[in-house]
Structures are given as C-alpha cells and as structure tokens.
Design a protein around this motif. Structure first.
Motif, PDB file in Angstrom:
ATOM      1  N   ASN A  24       5.714  -4.198   2.506  1.00 31.03           N
ATOM      2  CA  ASN A  24       6.524  -3.329   2.923  1.00 31.03           C
ATOM      3  C   ASN A  24       6.353  -2.138   1.841  1.00 31.03           C
ATOM      4  O   ASN A  24       7.266  -0.994   1.947  1.00 31.03           O
ATOM      5  N   SER A  25       5.273  -2.067   0.858  1.00 35.28           N
ATOM      6  CA  SER A  25       5.029  -0.982  -0.041  1.00 35.28           C
ATOM      7  C   SER A  25       4.368  -0.011   0.717  1.00 35.28           C
ATOM      8  O   SER A  25       3.702  -0.007   1.585  1.00 35.28           O
ATOM      9  N   TRP A  26       4.906   1.287   0.125  1.00 32.00           N
ATOM     10  CA  TRP A  26       4.308   2.450   1.066  1.00 32.00           C
ATOM     11  C   TRP A  26       2.682   2.595   0.948  1.00 32.00           C
ATOM     12  O   TRP A  26       1.999   2.935   2.125  1.00 32.00           O
ATOM     13  N   MET A  27       2.158   2.084  -0.099  1.00 29.16           N
ATOM     14  CA  MET A  27       0.699   2.279  -0.082  1.00 29.16           C
ATOM     15  C   MET A  27       0.077   1.233   0.659  1.00 29.16           C
ATOM     16  O   MET A  27      -0.996   1.609   1.224  1.00 29.16           O
ATOM     17  N   PHE A  28       0.601  -0.088   0.667  1.00 29.83           N
ATOM     18  CA  PHE A  28       0.075  -0.928   1.656  1.00 29.83           C
ATOM     19  C   PHE A  28       0.159  -0.454   3.010  1.00 29.83           C
ATOM     20  O   PHE A  28      -1.009  -0.619   3.944  1.00 29.83           O
ATOM     21  N   HIS A  29       1.075   0.134   3.644  1.00 27.08           N
ATOM     22  CA  HIS A  29       1.371   0.766   4.873  1.00 27.08           C
ATOM     23  C   HIS A  29       0.100   1.749   5.241  1.00 27.08           C
ATOM     24  O   HIS A  29      -0.177   1.731   6.356  1.00 27.08           O
ATOM     25  N   ARG A  30       0.011   2.554   4.119  1.00 31.39           N
ATOM     26  CA  ARG A  30      -1.121   3.758   4.407  1.00 31.39           C
ATOM     27  C   ARG A  30      -2.486   2.998   4.520  1.00 31.39           C
ATOM     28  O   ARG A  30      -3.164   3.303   5.517  1.00 31.39           O
ATOM     29  N   PHE A  31      -2.683   2.184   3.635  1.00 34.62           N
ATOM     30  CA  PHE A  31      -4.100   1.408   3.733  1.00 34.62           C
ATOM     31  C   PHE A  31      -4.126   0.575   5.100  1.00 34.62           C
ATOM     32  O   PHE A  31      -5.139   0.786   5.751  1.00 34.62           O
ATOM     33  N   ASN A  32      -3.371  -0.249   5.486  1.00 39.29           N
ATOM     34  CA  ASN A  32      -3.194  -0.872   6.789  1.00 39.29           C
ATOM     35  C   ASN A  32      -3.397   0.058   7.979  1.00 39.29           C
ATOM     36  O   ASN A  32      -4.045  -0.283   8.803  1.00 39.29           O
ATOM     37  N   THR A  33      -2.646   1.222   7.993  1.00 44.84           N
ATOM     38  CA  THR A  33      -2.728   2.309   8.902  1.00 44.84           C
ATOM     39  C   THR A  33      -3.904   2.757   9.213  1.00 44.84           C
ATOM     40  O   THR A  33      -4.610   2.793  10.346  1.00 44.84           O
ATOM     41  N   ILE A  34      -4.763   3.093   8.012  1.00 36.76           N
ATOM     42  CA  ILE A  34      -6.066   3.520   8.005  1.00 36.76           C
ATOM     43  C   ILE A  34      -7.083   2.367   8.718  1.00 36.76           C
ATOM     44  O   ILE A  34      -7.894   2.767   9.311  1.00 36.76           O
ATOM     45  N   SER A  35      -6.817   1.192   8.338  1.00 36.94           N
ATOM     46  CA  SER A  35      -7.516   0.149   8.910  1.00 36.94           C
ATOM     47  C   SER A  35      -7.377  -0.042  10.327  1.00 36.94           C
ATOM     48  O   SER A  35      -8.431  -0.449  11.096  1.00 36.94           O
ATOM     49  N   ASN A  36      -6.316   0.081  10.895  1.00 36.08           N
ATOM     50  CA  ASN A  36      -5.934   0.157  12.267  1.00 36.08           C
ATOM     51  C   ASN A  36      -6.582   1.161  12.850  1.00 36.08           C
ATOM     52  O   ASN A  36      -7.257   1.079  14.023  1.00 36.08           O
ATOM     53  N   LEU A  37      -6.693   2.466  12.330  1.00 35.19           N
ATOM     54  CA  LEU A  37      -7.147   3.705  12.910  1.00 35.19           C
ATOM     55  C   LEU A  37      -8.769   3.806  13.055  1.00 35.19           C
ATOM     56  O   LEU A  37      -9.398   4.019  13.912  1.00 35.19           O
ATOM     57  N   GLU A  38      -9.299   3.292  11.777  1.00 35.44           N
ATOM     58  CA  GLU A  38     -10.851   3.053  11.493  1.00 35.44           C
ATOM     59  C   GLU A  38     -11.115   1.827  10.963  1.00 35.44           C
ATOM     60  O   GLU A  38     -11.131   1.765   9.816  1.00 35.44           O
ATOM     61  N   PRO A  39     -11.217   0.680  11.577  1.00 39.12           N
ATOM     62  CA  PRO A  39     -11.571  -0.521  11.088  1.00 39.12           C
ATOM     63  C   PRO A  39     -12.877  -0.601  10.172  1.00 39.12           C
ATOM     64  O   PRO A  39     -12.907  -1.558   9.324  1.00 39.12           O
ATOM     65  N   LEU A  40     -13.964   0.171  10.360  1.00 37.66           N
ATOM     66  CA  LEU A  40     -14.942   0.318   9.585  1.00 37.66           C
ATOM     67  C   LEU A  40     -15.014   0.887   8.376  1.00 37.66           C
ATOM     68  O   LEU A  40     -15.810   1.559   7.861  1.00 37.66           O
TER      69      LEU A  40
END
Length: 216
Positions: A24-40
């Motif tokens: 639930n850290s904000w930076m994890f959510h950012r990185f995870n969101t990016i990976s969902n939007l652009e998996p590669l």
C-alpha cells in the motif's frame, strides 16, 4: 498516460522507508499502475524493483514488481541480477533466489560471484553436495582462466563444505548409508579430539549465507 505517471513518480519520489507489508505504499501503487497500463515498460521494473527494495525498504512491493517484471522479461540479465540480490539478501527467500540464480548461470554475462551465491543458497537449503559441485565447476573454470586469487578463495570454500559434510558423517550427524571420507580435501586425515569427536587438522569457517541487516 503511463509516461505521465512515470515522470510524476520520478519527480515526486522520496526515500522514506515504508514499514508496513501491505502493498500500500504510494510508490508501489505508481509502479504497479504503470505496469498495468504498459506491461512492457522495461524501465518501470528495472528502476522500480531496486527503488522499492533498497531505497524505500518496501520489500513486499519490490517482490511484486520484480516478479511482474520477470514475467515480461524473463531473460534480462540486469533484472535477473537485481532480483536475485533482492530475494537473497533482502527478503531471504532462498528458494526464489535459487531459481533466479540457476537461470543466471546460463547467461553470457555470468559473474563468478553468482556461482558463490548459488552455492551458499544450496548450502543454506541443506544441499551441501550440490553446493560443492557448483563451486568445484567454478574453481576449475577459474583455474583454466588463470584467475589465481579467485580460485584460491574458492578452494577455501570447497574445503569448508567438504569438511562440514565429512565431519557430520564421521560424527554420526547424518543418516546416510554412504561411507564417510576419512581425509579432507587436501588429503590430510581427520583427527579425534579429547572427547572422541572428529575434527579437521586445519581451521575452517562454515560456508553459510551472510545475513543482511535491515535498517528498519
């Protein structure tokens, strides 16, 4: 959108440790969101994994990002190397680290240190014979390439592993039916102390994983 979030994350990043293990850290959510939007988006994993692991100390978040990154880039050397370090030293998940190290052994950029790391993991998991075999292969390779200093250090580790295996056998600490070696790696016989226990004729240090101290 992923690029905008990426730029904002880099600009707003902080180095405060995240002490909760709840993804639930904000930076994890950012990185995870990016990976969902652009998996590669490779840099998201290559930067996000080490940042969460080393800077933020968000080990659970880093584990998630590394695993996600390796699912997309399973053969990338630098992602494998950093993930191996994370699972080995940071979270002490030796089974996962072992899987990654074994993958790295087939990579063209392999470093002799990785052999030592994998051997320590095998030893930690109780696979001392496997640890010995890995180091012996590395030792022979180092000798062929005339890397004398590394070869000599590796031989010390080989001596330690062999001594531990042999002494456990001679002192009845193993249930194996195989015949115990009565001589060490250098050909010197194991000797008995005043209590009747076998020991090596020279001092040696057990070949173990060096535990990482967290700063939390």
């Amino acid at each position: 959108m992923s690029s905008i979030i990426w730029i904002m994350t880099i600009l707003e990043s902080d180095n405060d440790h995240y002490k909760n293990e709840d993804l639930n850290s904000w930076m994890f959510h950012r990185f995870n969101t990016i990976s969902n939007l652009e998996p590669l988006f490779y840099e998201n994993y290559a930067f996000g994994g080490p940042y969460l692991s080393i800077i933020k100390d968000d080990l659970k978040g880093a584990t998630y990002i590394y695993n996600k990154g390796l699912s997309k880039f399973p053969d990338d050397f630098y992602l494998l190397k950093n993930a191996a370090f994370h699972f080995h030293f940071e979270v002490e998940d030796y089974q996962r680290s072992r899987e990654i190290h074994q993958h790295l052994l087939h990579h063209k950029n392999i470093n002799p240190i990785l052999y030592s790391s994998l051997a320590r993991i095998e030893s930690e998991l109780g696979n001392k014979e496997a640890a010995f075999t890995i180091l012996l292969s590395n030792y022979n390779d180092l000798k062929k390439r005339n890397q004398t200093a590394l070869a000599d250090k590796t031989k010390e580790h080989l001596y330690a592993i062999r001594a531990e295996i042999d002494l456990e056998c001679l002192n009845g600490k193993t249930t194996s039916n195989i015949k115990c070696n009565t001589h060490d790696l250098n050909g010197a016989p194991y000797i008995k102390d005043s209590l009747g226990r076998f020991k090596a004729s020279k001092a040696w240090t057990p070949f173990k994983i060096k535990k990482h101290q967290h700063s939390k």
